[in-house]
Design a protein around this motif. Sequence first.
Motif, short mmCIF file in Angstrom:
data_model
loop_
_atom_site.label_atom_id
_atom_site.label_comp_id
_atom_site.label_asym_id
_atom_site.label_seq_id
_atom_site.Cartn_x
_atom_site.Cartn_y
_atom_site.Cartn_z
N LEU A 50 0.85 -1.19 0.00
CA LEU A 50 0.00 0.00 0.00
C LEU A 50 0.89 1.24 0.00
CD1 LEU A 50 -1.29 -2.23 2.31
CD2 LEU A 50 -3.24 -0.79 1.79
N PHE A 51 0.60 2.17 -0.91
CA PHE A 51 1.48 3.30 -1.14
C PHE A 51 0.84 4.62 -0.72
CE2 PHE A 51 2.62 0.01 -4.20
CZ PHE A 51 3.98 -0.08 -4.00
N SER A 52 1.69 5.52 -0.27
CA SER A 52 1.30 6.90 0.00
C SER A 52 2.55 7.76 -0.18
CB SER A 52 0.73 7.05 1.42
OG SER A 52 1.72 6.67 2.39
N GLY A 53 2.39 9.07 -0.06
CA GLY A 53 3.55 9.92 -0.19
C GLY A 53 3.24 11.21 -0.94
N THR A 54 4.29 11.88 -1.38
CA THR A 54 4.18 13.20 -2.01
C THR A 54 4.87 13.19 -3.36
OG1 THR A 54 4.22 14.20 0.20
CG2 THR A 54 4.60 15.66 -1.68
N VAL A 55 4.20 13.79 -4.36
CA VAL A 55 4.74 13.89 -5.71
C VAL A 55 5.04 15.36 -6.02
CG1 VAL A 55 4.37 13.37 -8.15
CG2 VAL A 55 3.31 11.93 -6.39
N PHE A 56 6.23 15.62 -6.53
CA PHE A 56 6.61 16.96 -6.99
C PHE A 56 6.68 16.90 -8.52
CE2 PHE A 56 8.27 16.24 -2.79
CZ PHE A 56 8.04 17.42 -2.11
N TYR A 57 5.91 17.75 -9.19
CA TYR A 57 5.83 17.66 -10.64
C TYR A 57 5.72 19.06 -11.25
CZ TYR A 57 0.79 18.54 -10.14
OH TYR A 57 -0.43 19.09 -9.84
N MET A 58 5.93 19.13 -12.57
CA MET A 58 5.86 20.40 -13.28
C MET A 58 4.43 20.63 -13.74
SD MET A 58 8.01 21.74 -16.60
CE MET A 58 9.56 21.60 -15.70
N GLY A 59 3.81 21.69 -13.24
CA GLY A 59 2.45 22.01 -13.62
C GLY A 59 2.40 22.91 -14.84
N ARG A 60 1.24 23.44 -15.10
CA ARG A 60 1.08 24.34 -16.24
C ARG A 60 1.93 25.60 -16.06
NH1 ARG A 60 -5.51 24.16 -17.19
NH2 ARG A 60 -5.63 21.92 -17.73
N GLY A 61 2.55 26.01 -17.14
CA GLY A 61 3.40 27.19 -17.08
C GLY A 61 4.77 26.92 -16.49
N GLY A 62 5.07 25.65 -16.22
CA GLY A 62 6.39 25.30 -15.70
C GLY A 62 6.56 25.48 -14.21
N ALA A 63 5.47 25.76 -13.49
CA ALA A 63 5.56 25.95 -12.04
C ALA A 63 5.63 24.60 -11.33
CB ALA A 63 4.37 26.75 -11.54
N LEU A 64 6.40 24.54 -10.27
CA LEU A 64 6.51 23.32 -9.48
C LEU A 64 5.22 23.13 -8.67
CD1 LEU A 64 8.27 20.94 -8.49
CD2 LEU A 64 9.06 22.44 -6.64
N GLN A 65 4.63 21.94 -8.78
CA GLN A 65 3.40 21.62 -8.07
C GLN A 65 3.64 20.43 -7.14
OE1 GLN A 65 0.37 23.39 -8.60
NE2 GLN A 65 1.73 24.75 -9.75
N ILE A 66 2.78 20.33 -6.13
CA ILE A 66 2.88 19.23 -5.16
C ILE A 66 1.53 18.55 -5.05
CG2 ILE A 66 3.34 18.62 -2.75
CD1 ILE A 66 5.13 21.06 -2.56
N ALA A 67 1.53 17.22 -5.04
CA ALA A 67 0.30 16.45 -4.89
C ALA A 67 0.56 15.25 -3.99
CB ALA A 67 -0.22 15.99 -6.25
N GLN A 68 -0.49 14.79 -3.33
CA GLN A 68 -0.39 13.61 -2.48
C GLN A 68 -0.82 12.36 -3.26
OE1 GLN A 68 0.90 13.69 0.72
NE2 GLN A 68 1.33 15.81 0.10
#
Length: 216
Positions: free
Chosen positions: A129-147
């Motif tokens: 079972l997995f959980s955690g935090t993802v750091f990714y490039m959103g629209r416009g090149g801004a750094l985004q964070i999602a769970q």
Amino acid sequence: MPDLSFQVEAVEPLPFAATPLLVFKLRITNAAPEEQIHAVMLRCQIQIETMRRPYNTQDQARLFELFGPPELWGRALQSLLWTHTNVNVPPFTGSSRVDLPVPCTYDFNLATVKYFNALEDGEVPLKLLFSGTVFYMGRGGALQIAQIPWDRETTFRLPVRVWKEMMDLYYPNSAWLCLRKDVFDRLHRYKVRRGLLTWEQALESLLPAGDQEGQP
């Protein structure tokens, strides 16, 4: 937003680590293949789904301490929490394979160790079972964070052979037994009084003659 899925492709023991260690080869796939993932702080809980494999007569005898007589196994067999682990996933796009380290122990006070040791062959059904935090490039090149959603999981059937090979690698022809200090002191005095050279000789002298494996 990233939509990650997980699959274990293989597992192998890691030689020469400080403690016994299994390495799960984990495939991570993003449903949006063009999305750039900068990093993932991944947590994983691993459970043993004891009810999802067959057991022969010898297995049942060796698992008596954990689950009692086989006629009660309909209620006694439950998932066992094995361990928690984590890994930092480097940048990727589309999919990536990472090594998920799983530290192991040979402490026979733990139910999971008793379970693994009782099985001679076959596979151990696991749920990850997995959980955690993802750091990714959103629209416009801004750094985004999602769970990572709590419903992300996968299954894997761990060959019993792999676990035994790992323990043979780290503890060849050996097993660990943890005793209360007062019991150890009594055993030590017994060993010294009788002039026994090894702990094996002390324990063997206390075991009943003709003791047979497989008798609960």
